[in-house]
Enzyme design. Structure first.
Site, short mmCIF file in Angstrom:
data_model
loop_
_atom_site.label_atom_id
_atom_site.label_comp_id
_atom_site.label_asym_id
_atom_site.label_seq_id
_atom_site.Cartn_x
_atom_site.Cartn_y
_atom_site.Cartn_z
N SER A 284 -10.20 0.10 6.50
CA SER A 284 -9.43 0.68 5.48
C SER A 284 -10.30 1.96 5.02
CB SER A 284 -10.06 -0.42 4.31
OG SER A 284 -9.09 -1.75 4.34
N THR A 285 -11.12 2.41 5.79
CA THR A 285 -11.72 3.72 5.48
C THR A 285 -10.87 4.86 5.85
OG1 THR A 285 -12.84 3.85 7.72
CG2 THR A 285 -14.19 3.02 5.79
#
Length: 310
Positions: A284-285
């Protein structure tokens, strides 16, 4: 009688000529070699460690500095009874067992110009040894690294070995700048290898290193990370706090941690800097990159709902 006299004169002249030839050969032909050998036998050079530069946070608060500590050395040629000297030293030093006493006696018995008894001893040990007033035992000032905040920023700072060399973290990365230039102690000995002169050249202090780390934010990051790891029964964790405008690292925490003042007791798992050494799936980064591109191209607005269930 006359013939005997002639023979004696010839033998004497030949003997004198041989001696003269030998002297010429040694003093002229091998002068440089023998002079260098004499220097090696008569001179002993010992390096003294320089004081390492301090490591500071962004506001000038000290994260690591060096303090003076006494190292005890012996000049074996001035010690007549190695066993008695080793026994007396061992009684004065803390945590000195039979094995260390025997090793020390053997090192003294070898008869070298200089040997260490123990390096970077405590003030109490130094006082007790000085009170013995033993012949051939001396003291040398060395520098010992000290981390006043104990385990705070341990993975960033790293630690320093007994020989004043950085072994991990920034202490190792910038060792050539922080370490400074060592000094020297020149010891001269006579034909019986007894020391009669000692000349010192003082060392040069290393450079100070100022970090982008904020000590307060580092403390908060480590505290919250520790609580989170313990609450979730995790094997470890890491936190990185950055200034988004400049990219400066304001805090970088890893757990489990260790105390660099006593790094020998730390497990390898605790010494690992997870923030820079571990490989992980970014997951998700990367979403923030996609979202930023969408806003920049005005494809979506901040208030637009996005269906991510597919």
């Amino acid at each position: 009688l006359k013939r005997r006299l002639v023979v004696a004169v010839v033998v004497l002249v030949a003997w004198s000529g041989a001696i003269e030839a030998r002297l010429v050969y040694l003093q002229v032909g091998r002068h440089a070699e023998l002079t260098e050998r004499a220097k090696r036998q008569q001179l002993r050079t010992v390096e003294t460690t320089a004081k390492r530069g301090d490591i500071l946070d962004r506001d000038g608060r000290v994260l690591a500095y060096s303090v003076e500590a006494d190292s005890i050395y012996a000049v074996p040629t001035e010690i007549s009874d190695p066993d008695a000297a080793a026994a007396a030293l061992c009684r004065a030093l803390a945590d000195c067992g039979a094995g260390e006493r025997q090793t020390l006696a053997e090192r003294i018995r070898r008869g070298r110009a200089f040997v260490y008894v123990r390096r970077q001893v405590t003030p109490d040990d130094a006082r007790r040894v000085a009170a013995l007033d033993l012949e051939g035992i001396g003291f040398m000032k060395e520098n010992r690294r000290f981390y006043p905040n104990k385990d705070l920023a341990a993975h960033i700072l790293g630690y320093v070995g007994v020989d004043n060399t950085g072994l991990q973290g920034l202490e190792a990365q910038y060792d050539s700048l922080i370490k400074g230039r060592p000094g020297t102690v020149l010891i001269q000995t006579d034909a019986r290898r007894r020391a009669f002169s000692r000349v010192e050249r003082p060392p040069t202090t290393g450079a100070t290193l100022e970090l982008t780390i904020d000590q307060y934010l580092q403390h908060v990051a480590e505290r919250e990370l520790r609580d989170g790891v313990e609450e979730n029964d995790a094997a470890g964790g890491t936190v990185v706090v950055m200034n988004p405008r400049t990219g400066e690292i304001l805090a970088l925490a890893s757990w489990p941690s260790f105390n660099p003042n006593d790094y020998r007791e730390a497990l390898p798992e605790a010494q690992r800097n997870r923030a820079v050494q571990d490989i992980y799936e970014p997951g998700s980064t990367f979403k923030i990159v996609t979202a930023s591109a969408a806003f920049e191209e005005k494809v979506v607005e901040p208030d637009d709902p996005i269906d991510v269930s597919a």
